[in-house]
Design an enzyme around this catalytic site. Sequence first.
Site, PDB file in Angstrom:
ATOM      1  N   SER A   1      -9.873  -1.038   7.054  1.00  0.00           N
ATOM      2  CA  SER A   1      -9.274  -0.782   5.739  1.00  0.00           C
ATOM      3  C   SER A   1      -8.550  -1.966   5.111  1.00  0.00           C
ATOM      4  O   SER A   1      -8.158  -1.890   3.952  1.00  0.00           O
ATOM      5  CB  SER A   1      -8.303   0.404   5.824  1.00  0.00           C
ATOM      6  OG  SER A   1      -9.025   1.608   5.873  1.00  0.00           O
TER       7      SER A   1
ATOM      8  N   SER B   1      -9.764   1.499   2.998  1.00  0.00           N
ATOM      9  CA  SER B   1      -8.917   2.334   2.168  1.00  0.00           C
ATOM     10  C   SER B   1      -7.860   1.575   1.366  1.00  0.00           C
ATOM     11  O   SER B   1      -7.329   2.110   0.399  1.00  0.00           O
ATOM     12  CB  SER B   1      -8.203   3.359   3.047  1.00  0.00           C
ATOM     13  OG  SER B   1      -7.313   2.709   3.933  1.00  0.00           O
TER      14      SER B   1
ATOM     15  N   LYS C   1       0.854  -1.186   0.000  1.00  0.00           N
ATOM     16  CA  LYS C   1       0.000   0.000   0.000  1.00  0.00           C
ATOM     17  C   LYS C   1       0.890   1.235   0.000  1.00  0.00           C
ATOM     18  O   LYS C   1       1.934   1.249   0.669  1.00  0.00           O
ATOM     19  CB  LYS C   1      -0.883  -0.038   1.256  1.00  0.00           C
ATOM     20  CG  LYS C   1      -1.961   1.023   1.343  1.00  0.00           C
ATOM     21  CD  LYS C   1      -2.797   0.834   2.624  1.00  0.00           C
ATOM     22  CE  LYS C   1      -3.941   1.824   2.731  1.00  0.00           C
ATOM     23  NZ  LYS C   1      -4.764   1.591   3.944  1.00  0.00           N
TER      24      LYS C   1
END
Lengths: 483, 488
Positions: free
Chosen positions: B180, B156, B81
Site C-alpha cells: 500500500s 491503499s 494518511k
Amino acid sequence: MNYEAVIGLEVHVQIRTRSKMFSAVEAGFGREPNTLTDAVVLALPGALPVINKAALDAVIKAGLMLGCRIAPVCKWDRKNYFYPDSPKNYQISQYDQPICLGGQVEIEQPGAARNVMGEHKSIPLTRIHLEEDVGKLNHGTSDSLVDYNRAGTPLMEIVSEPAMHSADEAYAFLTALRAAMVQGGISDCDMEKGQLRCDANISIRPVGESRLGTKVELKNLNSIAFVRDGIEHEIKRQLAVSERGGVIVQETRDYDGQTGVSQSLRSKEMAHDYRYFPDPDLMPVRVDEEWLARIRLDLPEMPFDRQRRFIASYQLPYTSTSVLIWDRELSVFFEETARISGQPAMAANWIINGLLREMGAAGMSLGQCLIRPEHVAELVVLVAGGKLPGPAAKDVFTEVFRTGEKPAAVIAKLGLESTSNSGAELENWCREAIASNPKALADFKSGKDSAINGFKGHVMKSARGRANPQDVDRVLREQLSKL
Amino acid sequence: MASEIHDQTVAELAGRLARRELSSEELVRALLARKDAVDDRVKAFNSLDADSALAEARASDARRSAGQSRGPLDGIPIGLKDVIAVAGQPLTASSRMLANFISPYDATVTVKLRAAGAIPWGRLNLDEFAMGSSTENSAMQTTRNPWDLSRVPGGSSGGSAAALAAGEAVATLGSDTGGSIRQPAAFCGLVGLKPTYGLVSRYGLVAFASSLDQIGPFARTVEDAAIVLGAIAGHDARDSTSFRADVPDYREELKQRRGPWRLGIPKEYFGEGLDPEVAAAVAKAVAYYQGLGCTIKEVSLPHTEYGVGAYYIIATAECSSNLARFDGIRYGHRSKQATDVVDLYFRSRAEGFGPEVKRRIILGTYVLSSGYYDAFYLRAQKVRTLIRQDFLNAFHEVDAILTPTAPTPAFRVGEKAANPLAMYLCDVYTIGVNLAGLPGNSVPCGFTSGGLPVGLQLIGQPFQEAELLAIAQAYERGHDWTARRPAL
C-alpha cells in the site's frame, strides 16, 4: 443405581496490580464509571496492548505456590466474541500455551469431629492462564449502561481437573485457593467486588464408571456459600433427572443464590465459536530460570504446610492451628508472641480467645489493632509466672487492646499489682474467710479439698482481685492445717 | 523545472528554511494555494486543518528565529494518511464508520514528527481501512492519479501518493500491509518505502492486519525518504512488536555506502501478467546496475506463487478481529434503526462498512472458524515462514533483490472495481515483502509510452534500510525520473 458427582471448577481471580493488564491506566474498584480508561482500554482506533510485567510476576508466583510447571514460553491469543462489556470485541487471553501447567490445591475434608483433623486430598489443576477482565453492564428498564473501569484488569483463570465429588470438596478447594492467593499478596479475593469468581462444571455418573457424564456448566456463583449451595442443588437436579429416566443435556445454567434456583442460559448448540488465534500485537513471553528464582525468593508458606509445622514445632492442638493458619498476619502474630514469651500454647490461647474475640467485638482487622505480639507475650509471661491472676489478665488484655499501652503500664494504671507474698493483710483476709464459713471448714476437714475454693473467693473479694492466687492458696492451706 | 515551492524536495526546502530564504509559513501558504488549485481534480485530501498548520508553521519560524530549530524537518509539512492518529483531528480511515471520529491522541509517528518540528499536513484519502489497491474503496471520494486523472493513484495509500505527486505536499506518510505504499509510489512516480516490520511504531495507526502493517514515507527522492524515515523510526514502548534497533542517520549513511552490490533477480517475479513496458523498464534498470559494477544474479523464491493466497488468509483473519471494535457502542457510526444490542451491531456495521471491508471481514471470520483454522490460518502461517525463508536464503547470495513493484502501470478508474481477484493481483510482487517482514522500496524507473510512471522494487535484508536506500539512490543519481512533475 448409585451415582457419584464429578466437579471441576474454573476460578477467575483478579490480580492486584497498580495498572491494568495491557495499559498504564490505574486498576481499581468503586470509582466513578469510566474514569479508569485510556485509548487502550476503550479500544480506540490505533491503540495497542503492552504486557504488565507485575501481573506476570503475580501469576508466576501463584503457579509456583500451587506447584505448577511454569511454561518456558507462553503466548497470547484473541478470544473473539461480540458483547458490549468487551471494548475490542475480543479478549486477550491464553488459549493453547498458558503460563502455568498442572499443579494442585491441597484441601482438607471434614473430620470425624470438629476437633479431629480430616483427611487431606490434592485436587489437581489443569492450568492457570492470564487474561484481561471485561467491563460491567448495568441494565436499566429501557437501556443499559457500560462501565469500562474493570475492563483490562489483570485476571487469571485457574482451571481444576474434574476431580472433586461433593459440594463440600468444592467449598474446601475454594477456601484453600482463596487463602493461598490472599496470603501470596496476589489478590484480595473479595467476591463481593468480583475479585474472585467461580464457574463449576458438574456431571454425575454411576459409581464405578470411569467415563465422565454430560457436564452442565453452572455460572454466577458469586459467593463461596453459593458455590456450595449451587453445586449441591445441581447434583440433586441431575440425580432427579436421571431417576426419572431423563437425559442430562449439555448446557450452561445460571444459579441464583438468593432463590436457590438455576435456569438454563444456553445449550451446547448455542455455544460460541471464539475463533481463537495468536494475538499479532503481542510477542510470546519467555520465562527463564533467573526470573523464576527471583519469584521463588518471595513465596509464602502454604496454609496446610504451616499447620503441619505449628503442630510439630509448637505442639499446638489441631483446633488451634485451624484457627490460625488461614490468616498469614495472624500466624505471624502468633509466632512472634510464641517466640517472645516462650509459651506457644498459652500464646495461641490468648490470641484465639483474647485477640480474636476483641477484634470481633471491635469489628477490626489485625492490621488496625494497636496491640502487638510483645504485649501479648508480656501478659502470657506474667500469667504463667503467677504474677497476674486470670480474671485480672483478661481486663488487662482488653485495656491493652483498646489503648496499645504496655501491660505493665495498664496493670499499674488499674492498680492490679499483686500483693506481696506473705503480708499481714493476706493473713488477715484468710483468717476472716475461714472464720466466716464454718460449713466449708467442716467440708474441708472431712476431706473435701475443693471446699478451699469457697475461702479463695472470699479472699479475692477482700483483695478486690489483687491477691496472687498461688499465695492465697499457700496461706489458706497453712492456716487450715493448723486448725 | 522544479522551481515552484510546492515542487521542491524536502532537502531543498530544509536548506532554504535554514538559510532563511523561505519561512515555514510561506511554505505552508504555497502548499495551501496548490491544494486549492488542484485538489478538486486530484481529491487526495479528506480534510485539512489549515489554521493549525499555519499556527505550527509560525511556531516553527519562531523557533528558527530563536536559534532553536529542531533539524531538517522543522517547519516542513508532512501529509498523513487518514489512518494515522493526530490529536484533535479526524481519523476516518476513509470509512463511514469513522466519518465523525476525532482522535483524542497522537500516533507515535505523529509525536516523533512533531518532535522533529514537522507539521501534520492534512488527512489523506485511502481505500477504506487500507483495504484495496486503487483508493476506489474509499467511502469519501475517489482519488485520481495526477499523471492521468482518468486513472487510479494506486492504493491503499492513494491520497498520500497523489497529494505528493500533485505538489499538494512535499512528503507524506502511508501505511503498507501488502504493497500500500510501494504500489501507489510506483503508480505516481514517487519513492515509497515500506520499512522492516518493527522499525516504525504502529501505535496510533488504525490496524488492518497487525502482523503486516508498517508506516513508511512517500518522498520525491531517496534522500527525502531517508530524512523522513530517520524521524519516524525507532523503538516504542507502546508497540510490543516494535524492535529495539539503533536508528542510524540514514541521510548520512547515503553518503557512506557506495557499493558495488550483489543484486538478485527472482525469476518468479517476471512471469505471466507482467506488462511488457514495465518488464522493459525494470530490465533497463537491472542493466544500469550492471553498468555500475554490480553483480546481477538470478535467485529463486520458490514459494512466491502461494504468497497472495497466504496473504489474503492472514490479513483477513487479523482484520476480522481488528475491526470488531467498530461496533457503534463507544464511538463511530451507530445505526439509528437498531432495536436491541445484536441489531445494533448488525445495522451499525452493515451501514458503516463498505463492500470490500465486509468481504474481508467475512473471509477472515471464515478462515478462523472452528474446524477451518488448521486448513487455512495455520497453513497460511506455514507458507509465510517458507516465504521468509526463501528471502533469507536468497540473501546469502545477494545484498538486495530487484523486482517490478507492480505488474502494470496505473489502471483506469473502474477498470478492476468489479473484479476483486484482479485487484488482489495488483499486489502480487509486494505481498511477499510484508509476509517476510522485510524492507521494500519502490523507486521510479521510467515511464510507459503513455506517460505513466513505472516503479522498481528493491527488497532488502531486515533492518538494512540504509543499504537499501543507498542502492536505490545509486540508480536515482543516473536518471532524472524523480525530477519530472505531472502537468496539472
